[in-house]
Scaffold this active site. Structure first.
Site, PDB file in Angstrom:
ATOM      1  N   LYS A 105      41.370  52.159  37.120  1.00 54.46           N
ATOM      2  CA  LYS A 105      42.411  51.152  37.263  1.00 54.46           C
ATOM      3  C   LYS A 105      43.397  51.297  36.107  1.00 54.46           C
ATOM      4  O   LYS A 105      43.008  51.296  34.934  1.00 54.46           O
ATOM      5  CB  LYS A 105      41.808  49.749  37.242  1.00 54.46           C
ATOM      6  CG  LYS A 105      40.871  49.458  38.410  1.00 54.46           C
ATOM      7  CD  LYS A 105      41.628  49.256  39.700  1.00 54.46           C
ATOM      8  CE  LYS A 105      40.692  48.804  40.811  1.00 54.46           C
ATOM      9  NZ  LYS A 105      41.420  48.535  42.076  1.00 54.46           N
ATOM     10  N   ASP A 131      44.420  54.113  40.292  1.00 52.59           N
ATOM     11  CA  ASP A 131      44.743  52.990  41.176  1.00 52.59           C
ATOM     12  C   ASP A 131      45.636  52.018  40.424  1.00 52.59           C
ATOM     13  O   ASP A 131      45.229  51.432  39.423  1.00 52.59           O
ATOM     14  CB  ASP A 131      43.459  52.296  41.631  1.00 52.59           C
ATOM     15  CG  ASP A 131      43.727  51.204  42.662  1.00 52.59           C
ATOM     16  OD1 ASP A 131      44.882  51.079  43.102  1.00 52.59           O
ATOM     17  OD2 ASP A 131      42.765  50.498  43.017  1.00 52.59           O
ATOM     18  N   GLU A 158      46.787  55.986  43.767  1.00 53.10           N
ATOM     19  CA  GLU A 158      46.698  54.965  44.806  1.00 53.10           C
ATOM     20  C   GLU A 158      47.709  53.849  44.551  1.00 53.10           C
ATOM     21  O   GLU A 158      47.712  53.229  43.498  1.00 53.10           O
ATOM     22  CB  GLU A 158      45.273  54.402  44.819  1.00 53.10           C
ATOM     23  CG  GLU A 158      44.983  53.424  45.927  1.00 53.10           C
ATOM     24  CD  GLU A 158      43.531  52.980  45.897  1.00 53.10           C
ATOM     25  OE1 GLU A 158      43.288  51.799  46.211  1.00 53.10           O
ATOM     26  OE2 GLU A 158      42.648  53.791  45.550  1.00 53.10           O
ATOM     27  N   ASP A 179      47.081  51.722  50.169  1.00 51.69           N
ATOM     28  CA  ASP A 179      46.032  50.711  50.298  1.00 51.69           C
ATOM     29  C   ASP A 179      46.651  49.374  50.708  1.00 51.69           C
ATOM     30  O   ASP A 179      46.659  49.009  51.880  1.00 51.69           O
ATOM     31  CB  ASP A 179      45.267  50.582  48.980  1.00 51.69           C
ATOM     32  CG  ASP A 179      44.224  49.459  49.002  1.00 51.69           C
ATOM     33  OD1 ASP A 179      43.874  48.985  50.102  1.00 51.69           O
ATOM     34  OD2 ASP A 179      43.757  49.046  47.926  1.00 51.69           O
ATOM     35  N   LYS A 203      39.578  50.102  54.010  1.00 48.10           N
ATOM     36  CA  LYS A 203      38.632  49.111  53.499  1.00 48.10           C
ATOM     37  C   LYS A 203      38.216  48.270  54.694  1.00 48.10           C
ATOM     38  O   LYS A 203      39.027  47.531  55.266  1.00 48.10           O
ATOM     39  CB  LYS A 203      39.273  48.261  52.403  1.00 48.10           C
ATOM     40  CG  LYS A 203      39.592  49.070  51.147  1.00 48.10           C
ATOM     41  CD  LYS A 203      40.129  48.200  50.018  1.00 48.10           C
ATOM     42  CE  LYS A 203      40.336  49.033  48.748  1.00 48.10           C
ATOM     43  NZ  LYS A 203      40.897  48.226  47.634  1.00 48.10           N
TER      44      LYS A 203
END
Length: 313
Positions: A105, A131, A158, A179, A203
């Site tokens: 992250k 991400d 991402e 995403d 997801k």
């Protein structure tokens, strides 16, 4: 149907081992049906409409027949939150035995981001995924990713920006994964991802279940990677089954259970892989929140009915 769902609801409050997504506990509601257990766990700030797919994913897991599994185990990646201390980072990375890929992250501070990447490299992770959760402007994304990729080889990035237009304008040499652009869309089938996204992040819970995720993959005709929405072991089971059905061999982000201090079951990581298996949830029903979650399920179901949502059972 709604009364049957409400009658089986159990609620659990799960402590995390580290701050992740700004939370230290994860509340989940579990339902039981003839096919097993389903998890309804949209984050607490999500409204009724955004929670509809999460409820359908839970219904699907508990009530529906699924396509045949193709893989018995799924390779997984480690997940490193935005920690700023090297010792903490090393401890978190040690929770993922045998994993060769890590998703990091980033997005709040470039200097800290670079340090976090270097700590993962020092821990011998071969593949680095980033991400950003749509946190950067177009200019920030271009400048920051230029600096990062000059220092490190990155497998993919991402959601560096929040909009399709910004993602199209990036023109990066590394693949872009979509995403939020998919799962937060009013109609994820209606959006045009051409030139914006190279890989689709699936997801299972926020997309409405396994069958709907498969339909989205077929519709957008892009390579896919499967990840979690920080579910308990019950929800992770449904994600593992999606990756198995799709025969996904790239590491999946389905090892986030390692970030939980307590869980409803176990999906042990064995040499970087998790076996695809069901769990029977165990834990103490969190009664102080039971009525709140039942009402949330009732309201979400009603919102789905008003929207004409076709439930999986």
């Amino acid at each position: 149907m709604i009364e049957e769902l409400l009658a089986s609801v159990q609620v659990f409050s799960l402590s995390t081992r580290t701050n992740f997504r700004g939370i230290n506990t994860r509340e989940v509601a579990i339902i039981k049906g003839p096919k097993g257990y389903g998890e309804f766990s949209p984050f607490l700030e999500y409204g009724e409409v955004e929670s509809i797919p999460w409820l359908d994913s839970a219904i699907e897991a508990a009530y529906s027949e699924l396509p045949a599994l193709k893989l018995t185990e799924i390779e997984v990646n480690a997940t490193l939150p935005e920690v700023t201390d090297e010792n903490t980072a090393r401890e978190i990375l040690s929770w993922y035995p045998g994993c060769k890929t890590v998703k990091i992250k980033v997005g709040s501070n470039l200097e800290s981001d670079l340090a976090r990447i270097s700590w993962a490299k020092a821990a011998n992770f071969e593949n680095i995924r980033l991400d950003i959760n749509g946190a950067w402007t177009l200019r920030e994304a271009k400048e920051n990713l230029s600096e990062i990729t000059n220092a490190f080889n990155i497998e993919y990035v991402e959601q560096p920006c929040s909009t399709i237009e910004e993602l199209r304008a990036l023109e990066l040499d590394i693949p872009i994964v979509g995403d939020e652009i998919l799962r937060k869309a009013g109609d994820p089938f209606a959006i045009d991802l051409t030139g914006a996204v190279d890989i689709l992040m699936l997801k299972v819970a926020p997309l409405g279940g396994i069958n709907r995720s498969i339909q989205l993959a077929e519709h957008h005709k892009l390579p896919v990677v499967v990840s979690s929405a920080f579910e308990s072991a019950v929800g992770i089971t449904h994600g593992l089954k999606l990756a198995s059905i799709l025969n996904i061999t790239k590491p999946a982000g389905l090892a986030t259970g390692a970030l939980l201090k307590e869980d409803l079951g176990t999906h042990p990581i064995n040499n970087g892989f998790i076996r695809v298996s069901d769990v029977v949830p165990s834990g103490i029903n969190y009664l102080p929140r039971l009525d709140w979650w039942r009402e949330r399920i009732r309201n979400t179901f009603a919102a789905g009915e008003r929207a004409g949502w076709k439930w999986s059972a």
